[in-house]
Motif scaffolding. Structure first.
Motif, PDB file in Angstrom:
ATOM      1  N   GLY A 145       1.181  -2.073  -7.503  1.00 18.25           N
ATOM      2  CA  GLY A 145      -0.064  -2.426  -6.613  1.00 18.25           C
ATOM      3  C   GLY A 145       0.132  -2.170  -5.063  1.00 18.25           C
ATOM      4  N   SER A 146      -0.732  -2.887  -4.457  1.00 22.75           N
ATOM      5  CA  SER A 146      -1.179  -2.367  -2.827  1.00 22.75           C
ATOM      6  C   SER A 146      -0.082  -2.599  -2.130  1.00 22.75           C
ATOM      7  N   ASP A 147       1.156  -3.349  -2.548  1.00 13.61           N
ATOM      8  CA  ASP A 147       2.063  -3.546  -1.635  1.00 13.61           C
ATOM      9  C   ASP A 147       3.009  -2.030  -1.252  1.00 13.61           C
ATOM     10  N   VAL A 148       3.281  -1.370  -2.349  1.00 16.86           N
ATOM     11  CA  VAL A 148       3.817  -0.128  -2.397  1.00 16.86           C
ATOM     12  C   VAL A 148       2.876   0.945  -1.286  1.00 16.86           C
ATOM     13  N   VAL A 149       1.698   0.916  -1.303  1.00 21.97           N
ATOM     14  CA  VAL A 149       0.762   1.791  -0.693  1.00 21.97           C
ATOM     15  C   VAL A 149       0.917   1.262   0.824  1.00 21.97           C
ATOM     16  N   ARG A 150       0.719  -0.054   1.132  1.00 22.34           N
ATOM     17  CA  ARG A 150       0.928  -0.552   2.578  1.00 22.34           C
ATOM     18  C   ARG A 150       2.287  -0.224   3.112  1.00 22.34           C
ATOM     19  N   GLU A 151       3.338  -0.422   2.349  1.00 24.52           N
ATOM     20  CA  GLU A 151       4.773   0.045   3.035  1.00 24.52           C
ATOM     21  C   GLU A 151       4.916   1.201   3.008  1.00 24.52           C
ATOM     22  N   ALA A 152       4.183   2.169   2.239  1.00 18.50           N
ATOM     23  CA  ALA A 152       4.221   3.826   2.328  1.00 18.50           C
ATOM     24  C   ALA A 152       3.554   4.020   3.839  1.00 18.50           C
ATOM     25  N   GLU A 153       2.395   3.737   3.821  1.00 16.34           N
ATOM     26  CA  GLU A 153       1.650   3.828   5.061  1.00 16.34           C
ATOM     27  C   GLU A 153       2.402   3.472   6.208  1.00 16.34           C
ATOM     28  N   LYS A 154       3.147   2.402   6.514  1.00 13.89           N
ATOM     29  CA  LYS A 154       3.742   1.892   7.524  1.00 13.89           C
ATOM     30  C   LYS A 154       4.956   3.009   7.891  1.00 13.89           C
ATOM     31  N   ARG A 155       5.597   3.593   6.616  1.00 14.26           N
ATOM     32  CA  ARG A 155       6.572   4.702   6.883  1.00 14.26           C
ATOM     33  C   ARG A 155       6.181   6.130   7.144  1.00 14.26           C
ATOM     34  N   GLY A 156       4.747   6.147   7.003  1.00  9.84           N
ATOM     35  CA  GLY A 156       4.271   7.385   7.306  1.00  9.84           C
ATOM     36  C   GLY A 156       4.611   8.535   6.119  1.00  9.84           C
ATOM     37  N   ILE A 157       4.765   8.050   4.730  1.00  9.25           N
ATOM     38  CA  ILE A 157       4.997   8.638   3.575  1.00  9.25           C
ATOM     39  C   ILE A 157       4.138   8.436   2.651  1.00  9.25           C
ATOM     40  N   SER A 158       4.192   9.222   1.392  1.00 14.51           N
ATOM     41  CA  SER A 158       3.307   9.038   0.199  1.00 14.51           C
ATOM     42  C   SER A 158       3.826   7.720  -0.496  1.00 14.51           C
ATOM     43  N   PRO A 159       3.187   7.004  -1.215  1.00 15.55           N
ATOM     44  CA  PRO A 159       3.643   6.077  -1.983  1.00 15.55           C
ATOM     45  C   PRO A 159       4.740   6.568  -3.272  1.00 15.55           C
TER      46      PRO A 159
ATOM     47  N   ALA B   6       6.783   9.005  -2.676  1.00 15.55           N
ATOM     48  CA  ALA B   6       8.140   9.330  -1.970  1.00 15.55           C
ATOM     49  C   ALA B   6       8.680   7.998  -1.555  1.00 15.55           C
ATOM     50  N   TYR B   7       7.941   6.920  -1.442  1.00 18.02           N
ATOM     51  CA  TYR B   7       8.414   5.557  -1.077  1.00 18.02           C
ATOM     52  C   TYR B   7       9.113   5.230  -2.575  1.00 18.02           C
ATOM     53  N   LEU B   8       8.508   4.919  -3.640  1.00 17.62           N
ATOM     54  CA  LEU B   8       8.989   4.648  -4.654  1.00 17.62           C
ATOM     55  C   LEU B   8      10.301   5.399  -5.124  1.00 17.62           C
ATOM     56  N   ASN B   9      10.360   6.792  -4.692  1.00 15.51           N
ATOM     57  CA  ASN B   9      11.655   7.577  -4.934  1.00 15.51           C
ATOM     58  C   ASN B   9      12.815   7.116  -3.933  1.00 15.51           C
ATOM     59  N   GLU B  10      12.519   6.489  -2.992  1.00 18.72           N
ATOM     60  CA  GLU B  10      13.567   5.904  -2.095  1.00 18.72           C
ATOM     61  C   GLU B  10      14.078   4.882  -2.612  1.00 18.72           C
ATOM     62  N   LEU B  11      12.983   3.878  -3.290  1.00 17.02           N
ATOM     63  CA  LEU B  11      13.701   2.640  -3.981  1.00 17.02           C
ATOM     64  C   LEU B  11      14.554   2.867  -5.137  1.00 17.02           C
ATOM     65  N   ALA B  12      13.832   3.789  -5.966  1.00 14.13           N
ATOM     66  CA  ALA B  12      14.566   4.166  -7.149  1.00 14.13           C
ATOM     67  C   ALA B  12      15.785   4.886  -7.025  1.00 14.13           C
ATOM     68  N   ALA B  13      16.031   5.306  -5.953  1.00  7.89           N
ATOM     69  CA  ALA B  13      17.190   6.258  -5.439  1.00  7.89           C
ATOM     70  C   ALA B  13      18.317   5.308  -5.567  1.00  7.89           C
ATOM     71  N   LYS B  14      18.211   4.079  -5.197  1.00  6.80           N
ATOM     72  CA  LYS B  14      19.089   3.062  -4.939  1.00  6.80           C
ATOM     73  C   LYS B  14      19.407   2.344  -6.175  1.00  6.80           C
ATOM     74  N   VAL B  15      18.710   2.521  -7.294  1.00 11.23           N
ATOM     75  CA  VAL B  15      19.018   1.860  -8.522  1.00 11.23           C
ATOM     76  C   VAL B  15      19.852   2.633  -9.373  1.00 11.23           C
ATOM     77  N   PRO B  16      20.890   2.164  -9.862  1.00  8.69           N
ATOM     78  CA  PRO B  16      21.999   3.103 -10.207  1.00  8.69           C
ATOM     79  C   PRO B  16      21.492   3.788 -11.535  1.00  8.69           C
ATOM     80  N   ALA B  17      22.111   4.791 -11.966  1.00 11.91           N
ATOM     81  CA  ALA B  17      21.801   5.728 -13.119  1.00 11.91           C
ATOM     82  C   ALA B  17      21.811   4.935 -14.230  1.00 11.91           C
ATOM     83  N   GLY B  18      20.724   4.904 -15.385  1.00 14.72           N
ATOM     84  CA  GLY B  18      20.603   4.345 -16.380  1.00 14.72           C
ATOM     85  C   GLY B  18      19.504   2.978 -16.206  1.00 14.72           C
TER      86      GLY B  18
END
Length: 481
Positions: A282-296, A298-310
């Motif tokens: 949803g739109s929360d991802v888009v809004r947060e990405a816009e705040k950071r000046g990155i694509s949605p 790229a933002y999801l990749n940042e979040l998912a990189a913190k999730v352990p493998a598996g």
């Protein structure tokens, strides 16, 4: 002597991209034009609306030539690549008689049958665009993958009359076939006025889009596998033999004469699944990405990189679009618990893609008797460093990215360079034009974890769920009276 350039066309399912390279593989500028949403219906039809492939190509050509700061007279050729496994019904004057049938269209599962009286030619996307650009009823013989009356050994139309007639397409409706990496014709005055491409420039035949991508990725027969991330995801290798009796891969025509592309099973609507997760969040991802000046993404990749493998035991099966012969298939996520959030779903999709392609690629290598030594990943998804590391970890081998990672455009440029004698061989062209960007080495701890997840769970899920999905399919498609 002035620098010489090549205009490379990369037509895809979701966009048309035109790139200008020099003959050493340096990209100077590009323009990408998104296609309109596909027209889909419940009867299995999937069509490109209006004349979208041609009008998007016009816009992309005009756009890239406006950006180009060199001399257009130094452009020596046009490499024409487009989507495979599609069907275009063309009138005598070059206009479409009906919307182009996508590779996802159920009608592509069988040969053309007479539909409209005004149809003069039945061809592929490359054939249609060739006719538009050059006025020549010619096409690359290497884009006829699917239900066409073509001999898979010779790549000519069947000479045997009975075999030919079995495909129900009249010979007079089919184009003349030419080899990949040869000249199809030259840009007409009319096409030049519309696109901006100088009149008289040679237009060069490429191949089916996957073979073109393999060439542009620098794929050679040395144990390297290419994973192509697109609307359809597949893994590929190259060789020089056609084998019709394989089980875990099939042979497609290659991008140069005498070459074959070996292609594993793939994932339909593959990268569309990543988009699906993004939209679902949803739109929360888009809004947060816009705040950071990155694509949605790229933002999801940042979040998912913190999730352990598996992804904490969350598994994704990627059948968002069922194969025509197994219509009961469905995508699924299995293993949810209260700890899972959107970023776990996102990472699980990435891992599911990597697991699926590892299994498919390994089956292809095992059947060929070839050791899988290296991995090249191409397509927009490879821009994500998390995704690249997941591929390296799941495959357990180095995963490489090239400088030009949308490699179909590079492949079209290489075909052009070969056709016009800039280079004398495939290997020479690759050596001079394809440049590696970086390499991701596998994390051995993650590789071990992923191996257990894959062998003990992921690869076993379909055998457990298949019968249930068949029953579900029957409920919705064969209801009781």
């Amino acid at each position: 002597m002035s620098t010489k350039y090549i205009l490379a066309i990369d037509g895809g399912t979701q966009s048309t991209k035109v790139v200008i390279f020099d003959t050493e593989g340096t990209e100077y500028c590009s323009t990408t034009v998104k296609l309109k949403p596909m027209i889909l219906n419940n009867h299995g039809k999937a069509e490109h609306p209006d004349d979208d492939l041609w009008t998007s190509l016009i816009e992309a050509c005009q756009g890239v030539l406006k950006k180009f700061q060199g001399n257009v007279n130094d452009i020596i050729g046009v490499g024409l690549g487009s989507i495979r496994c599609c069907r275009a019904l063309v009138k005598e004057d070059g206009n479409l008689a009906a919307p182009v049938q996508s590779w996802m269209d159920i009608r592509l599962s069988k040969p053309y049958e007479h539909e409209l009286d005004e149809v003069r030619y039945v061809t592929t996307t490359t054939g249609y665009l060739t006719y538009r650009l050059t006025g020549e009823a010619k096409d690359t013989r290497s884009n006829y993958v699917g239900p066409w009356p073509i001999d898979p050994d010779t790549l000519d139309w069947y000479v045997d009359e009975d075999k030919f007639k079995a495909y129900t397409t009249p010979r007079e409706m089919l184009f003349e076939l030419v080899d990949p990496s040869t000249v199809l014709g030259h840009v007409t005055q009319k096409a030049s006025e519309i696109t901006g491409i100088p009149e008289g420039i040679p237009v060069v035949a490429t191949s089916n889009d996957k073979a073109v991508e393999g060439l542009g990725a620098g794929l050679e027969d040395d144990g390297t596998v290419l994973v192509s991330l697109g609307t359809y995801i597949t893994s590929m290798m190259v060789g020089d033999k056609y084998d019709p009796n394989t089980v875990n891969y099939w042979s497609n025509p290659g991008a140069v004469q005498g070459e074959f592309l070996y292609e594993s099973n793939g994932i339909r609507r593959g990268m569309s699944t990543v988009t699906w997760v993004k939209d679902l969040m949803g739109s929360d991802v888009v809004r947060e990405a816009e705040k950071r000046g990155i694509s949605p993404e790229a933002y999801l990749n940042e979040l998912a990189a913190k999730v352990p493998a598996g992804s904490n035991g969350l598994y994704t099966i990627l059948h968002w679009l069922a194969r025509p012969n197994v219509l009961h298939e469905r995508g699924m996520m299995i293993g949810f618990n209260g700890t899972h959030k959107g970023e776990h779903m996102f990472r699980s999709v990435l891992e599911g893609i990597a697991f699926t392609m590892k299994n498919n690629a390994q089956a292809m290598c095992d059947e060929r008797g070839t050791e899988l030594k290296n991995l090249v990943v191409s397509g927009g998804g490879s821009n994500g460093e998390l995704f690249m590391q997941i591929f390296a970890d799941v495959f357990g081998v180095p995963a490489h990215r090239n400088v030009v990672n949308g490699s179909a455009s590079m492949g079209a440029a290489i075909c052009t360079a070969l056709a016009l004698g800039v280079y004398s061989s495939r290997h020479e062209a690759i050596t001079n034009m394809v440049k590696r960007r970086d390499t991701f080495m596998p994390n051995l701890k993650n590789t071990e974890l992923y191996h257990r997840m894959n062998s003990e769970v992921y690869s076993q899920i379909p055998s457990v769920t298949d019968e249930l999905l068949k029953k579900s399919h029957n409920i919705f498609h064969n209801p009781k009276p």
